[in-house]
Design an enzyme around this catalytic site. Structure first.
Site, PDB file in Angstrom:
ATOM      1  N   TYR A   1       0.825  -1.206   0.000  1.00  0.00           N
ATOM      2  CA  TYR A   1       0.000   0.000   0.000  1.00  0.00           C
ATOM      3  C   TYR A   1       0.855   1.250   0.000  1.00  0.00           C
ATOM      4  O   TYR A   1       2.066   1.194   0.186  1.00  0.00           O
ATOM      5  CB  TYR A   1      -0.960  -0.004   1.197  1.00  0.00           C
ATOM      6  CG  TYR A   1      -0.327   0.266   2.546  1.00  0.00           C
ATOM      7  CD1 TYR A   1       0.452  -0.684   3.190  1.00  0.00           C
ATOM      8  CD2 TYR A   1      -0.504   1.489   3.184  1.00  0.00           C
ATOM      9  CE1 TYR A   1       1.020  -0.442   4.430  1.00  0.00           C
ATOM     10  CE2 TYR A   1       0.059   1.743   4.431  1.00  0.00           C
ATOM     11  CZ  TYR A   1       0.817   0.770   5.054  1.00  0.00           C
ATOM     12  OH  TYR A   1       1.394   1.022   6.270  1.00  0.00           O
TER      13      TYR A   1
ATOM     14  N   HIS B   1      -0.632 -21.021  -0.384  1.00  0.00           N
ATOM     15  CA  HIS B   1       0.403 -20.022  -0.072  1.00  0.00           C
ATOM     16  C   HIS B   1       1.167 -19.587  -1.319  1.00  0.00           C
ATOM     17  O   HIS B   1       1.496 -18.413  -1.480  1.00  0.00           O
ATOM     18  CB  HIS B   1       1.406 -20.571   0.956  1.00  0.00           C
ATOM     19  CG  HIS B   1       0.858 -20.656   2.344  1.00  0.00           C
ATOM     20  ND1 HIS B   1      -0.238 -21.427   2.660  1.00  0.00           N
ATOM     21  CD2 HIS B   1       1.246 -20.076   3.502  1.00  0.00           C
ATOM     22  CE1 HIS B   1      -0.490 -21.314   3.962  1.00  0.00           C
ATOM     23  NE2 HIS B   1       0.393 -20.493   4.487  1.00  0.00           N
TER      24      HIS B   1
ATOM     25  N   ARG C   1       8.273   4.453  -4.579  1.00  0.00           N
ATOM     26  CA  ARG C   1       8.270   3.496  -3.471  1.00  0.00           C
ATOM     27  C   ARG C   1       7.221   2.404  -3.704  1.00  0.00           C
ATOM     28  O   ARG C   1       7.455   1.233  -3.381  1.00  0.00           O
ATOM     29  CB  ARG C   1       8.008   4.213  -2.142  1.00  0.00           C
ATOM     30  CG  ARG C   1       8.150   3.283  -0.951  1.00  0.00           C
ATOM     31  CD  ARG C   1       8.059   4.005   0.366  1.00  0.00           C
ATOM     32  NE  ARG C   1       6.734   4.583   0.575  1.00  0.00           N
ATOM     33  CZ  ARG C   1       6.421   5.370   1.589  1.00  0.00           C
ATOM     34  NH1 ARG C   1       7.336   5.701   2.487  1.00  0.00           N
ATOM     35  NH2 ARG C   1       5.193   5.846   1.711  1.00  0.00           N
TER      36      ARG C   1
ATOM     37  N   LEU D   1      11.094   1.431   6.828  1.00  0.00           N
ATOM     38  CA  LEU D   1      10.416   1.899   5.620  1.00  0.00           C
ATOM     39  C   LEU D   1      11.036   3.256   5.273  1.00  0.00           C
ATOM     40  O   LEU D   1      11.137   4.135   6.132  1.00  0.00           O
ATOM     41  CB  LEU D   1       8.919   2.073   5.881  1.00  0.00           C
ATOM     42  CG  LEU D   1       8.179   2.526   4.624  1.00  0.00           C
ATOM     43  CD1 LEU D   1       7.982   1.361   3.662  1.00  0.00           C
ATOM     44  CD2 LEU D   1       6.854   3.154   4.960  1.00  0.00           C
TER      45      LEU D   1
ATOM     46  N   LYS E   1       6.378  -1.731   1.836  1.00  0.00           N
ATOM     47  CA  LYS E   1       5.195  -1.183   2.518  1.00  0.00           C
ATOM     48  C   LYS E   1       4.060  -2.200   2.387  1.00  0.00           C
ATOM     49  O   LYS E   1       3.122  -2.029   1.585  1.00  0.00           O
ATOM     50  CB  LYS E   1       4.832   0.194   1.944  1.00  0.00           C
ATOM     51  CG  LYS E   1       4.017   1.052   2.909  1.00  0.00           C
ATOM     52  CD  LYS E   1       4.013   2.504   2.516  1.00  0.00           C
ATOM     53  CE  LYS E   1       3.020   3.345   3.277  1.00  0.00           C
ATOM     54  NZ  LYS E   1       3.197   3.418   4.718  1.00  0.00           N
TER      55      LYS E   1
ATOM     56  N   GLU F   1      12.786   2.524  13.797  1.00  0.00           N
ATOM     57  CA  GLU F   1      11.774   3.522  13.423  1.00  0.00           C
ATOM     58  C   GLU F   1      10.614   3.416  14.393  1.00  0.00           C
ATOM     59  O   GLU F   1      10.654   2.632  15.341  1.00  0.00           O
ATOM     60  CB  GLU F   1      11.317   3.299  11.976  1.00  0.00           C
ATOM     61  CG  GLU F   1      10.703   1.938  11.730  1.00  0.00           C
ATOM     62  CD  GLU F   1      10.249   1.719  10.279  1.00  0.00           C
ATOM     63  OE1 GLU F   1      10.095   2.702   9.530  1.00  0.00           O
ATOM     64  OE2 GLU F   1      10.030   0.547   9.919  1.00  0.00           O
TER      65      GLU F   1
ATOM     66  N   ARG G   1      -7.276 -21.362  -1.871  1.00  0.00           N
ATOM     67  CA  ARG G   1      -6.300 -20.834  -0.928  1.00  0.00           C
ATOM     68  C   ARG G   1      -5.026 -21.669  -0.995  1.00  0.00           C
ATOM     69  O   ARG G   1      -5.051 -22.862  -0.693  1.00  0.00           O
ATOM     70  CB  ARG G   1      -6.865 -20.852   0.499  1.00  0.00           C
ATOM     71  CG  ARG G   1      -5.906 -20.266   1.523  1.00  0.00           C
ATOM     72  CD  ARG G   1      -6.452 -20.323   2.941  1.00  0.00           C
ATOM     73  NE  ARG G   1      -5.483 -19.786   3.897  1.00  0.00           N
ATOM     74  CZ  ARG G   1      -4.493 -20.502   4.437  1.00  0.00           C
ATOM     75  NH1 ARG G   1      -4.356 -21.781   4.127  1.00  0.00           N
ATOM     76  NH2 ARG G   1      -3.642 -19.936   5.285  1.00  0.00           N
TER      77      ARG G   1
HETATM   78  N1  PDD Z   1       2.898   4.879   7.573  1.00  0.00           N
HETATM   79  N2  PDD Z   1       7.680   3.723   8.843  1.00  0.00           N
HETATM   80  C1  PDD Z   1       6.542   3.025   8.939  1.00  0.00           C
HETATM   81  C2  PDD Z   1       6.579   1.669   9.539  1.00  0.00           C
HETATM   82  C3  PDD Z   1       5.336   3.591   8.483  1.00  0.00           C
HETATM   83  O1  PDD Z   1       4.205   2.875   8.556  1.00  0.00           O
HETATM   84  C4  PDD Z   1       5.335   4.902   7.938  1.00  0.00           C
HETATM   85  C5  PDD Z   1       4.092   5.570   7.437  1.00  0.00           C
HETATM   86  C6  PDD Z   1       6.562   5.591   7.872  1.00  0.00           C
HETATM   87  C7  PDD Z   1       6.661   6.994   7.291  1.00  0.00           C
HETATM   88  O2  PDD Z   1       6.551   6.985   5.892  1.00  0.00           O
HETATM   89  P1  PDD Z   1       5.971   8.243   5.108  1.00  0.00           P
HETATM   90  O3  PDD Z   1       6.738   9.422   5.589  1.00  0.00           O
HETATM   91  O4  PDD Z   1       6.237   7.950   3.677  1.00  0.00           O
HETATM   92  O5  PDD Z   1       4.511   8.342   5.438  1.00  0.00           O
HETATM   93  C8  PDD Z   1       7.712   4.972   8.317  1.00  0.00           C
HETATM   94  C9  PDD Z   1       1.679   5.344   6.976  1.00  0.00           C
HETATM   95  C10 PDD Z   1       1.385   6.792   7.125  1.00  0.00           C
HETATM   96  C11 PDD Z   1       0.551   4.416   7.376  1.00  0.00           C
HETATM   97  O6  PDD Z   1       0.820   3.230   7.485  1.00  0.00           O
HETATM   98  O7  PDD Z   1      -0.592   4.853   7.530  1.00  0.00           O
END
Ligand code: PDD
Length: 279
Positions: free
Chosen positions: A34, A102, A53, A200, A144, A176, A100
């Protein structure tokens, strides 16, 4: 278009009519990725970087789908609603398989879903509280992925301790936040962990680094040991929906003097000016 407020596989629909099959691999396995793309005054913020990304995440899960920037714009732009600050949530799964299993199905049409929501301004000007927790997530945090259970369990622990975020620690170093990137200020230098599979690569993170460098701040993309985090003058969290949040308490101890710091105030101004300039 007003009542057709979500996009699903080529159609704009009211949210209540958007349905996916229970055999969708996103539902069964979390087999999808996403993006969260903010929009200010009707302009998608850092769209190219978000799409880059997105493509990296698609490659990371071996899902073949490529749309040009214009094709994405054609899909996403009609979803934008009135208001200053909104975000697009865009999700792509491997699609519906006939059973289903994997392993990837031989043939599958990806499911593409997008919706738009208002960014609710986070009451963060006074600073927020955070806790540190062990980073128990998987090893491909650069993707992501919609598979977010690790992140959810961590964020929930933070919320239950009246904290806005959990800052995650792996082998003695900060990686993070559960849904954000982390920065610290130590003796005037801005530090953030380098891009790797442990984090991320946040788009907000990149903007902060660029603005900091352009405005004479020394920036170092280097590992942050837990002791450095605990003794930092300032700690910030960054994300597309929360922008830049100053952390004033970590594990119930004050960060610096327990007040929002001067470097954050400068960066907040730069970030708000930058948003206005590009939207
Ligand atoms: N999440 N690290 C993680 C684990 C995140 O889920 C996010 C953002 C970030 C920051 O990334 P960015 O600056 O590109 O939003 C870092 C989004 C906002 C979410 O999952 O809703």
């Amino acid at each position: 278009m007003k009542d057709k407020n979500v996009y699903l596989n080529g159609e704009y629909l009211p949210l209540s009519e958007a349905k996916i099959s229970v055999l969708d691999r996103g539902f069964l396995f979390g087999d999808g990725i996403y993006e969260v793309i903010p929009a200010y005054s009707g302009t998608l913020f850092c769209l190219e970087a978000h799409l880059q990304r997105l493509n990296n995440s698609l490659k990371g899960i071996r899902l073949e789908l490529f749309l040009s920037t214009q094709q994405w714009l054609d899909i996403l732009q009609p979803l934008l609603i009135e208001g200053d600050a909104q975000y697009i949530y865009l999700q792509i799964t491997r699609g519906v398989a006939d059973k289903r299993d994997h392993a990837f199905p031989a043939q599958c049409e990806p499911t593409i879903f997008a919706m738009c929501s208002a960014i609710v301004p986070f009451e963060g000007e006074q600073g927020v509280k955070a806790i540190t927790l062990d980073d128990v997530r998987w090893e491909l945090c650069n993707i992501k992925a919609t598979t977010l259970l690790g992140n959810l369990l961590l964020r929930q622990q933070a919320v239950e301790k009246q904290c806005a975020e959990a800052i995650l620690i792996k082998d003695g170093y900060a990686t993070e936040g559960a849904a954000s990137n982390v920065f610290v200020v130590i003796e005037g230098v801005l530090l953030t962990p380098p891009k790797s599979r442990d984090i991320l690569a946040g788009i907000t993170r990149d903007v902060i680094i660029e603005l900091a460098k352009a405005n004479g701040l020394t920036v170092s993309e280097s590992s942050i040991a837990i002791e450095e985090l605990q003794n930092a003058d300032e700690i910030w969290l960054s994300s597309s929906t929360r922008e830049i949040l100053p952390v004033i308490s970590l594990d119930n101890q004050p960060v610096g003097d327990g007040q929002v710091g001067p470097v954050w105030k400068m960066m907040q101004q730069l970030f708000q000016d930058y948003k206005r300039a590009v939207s």
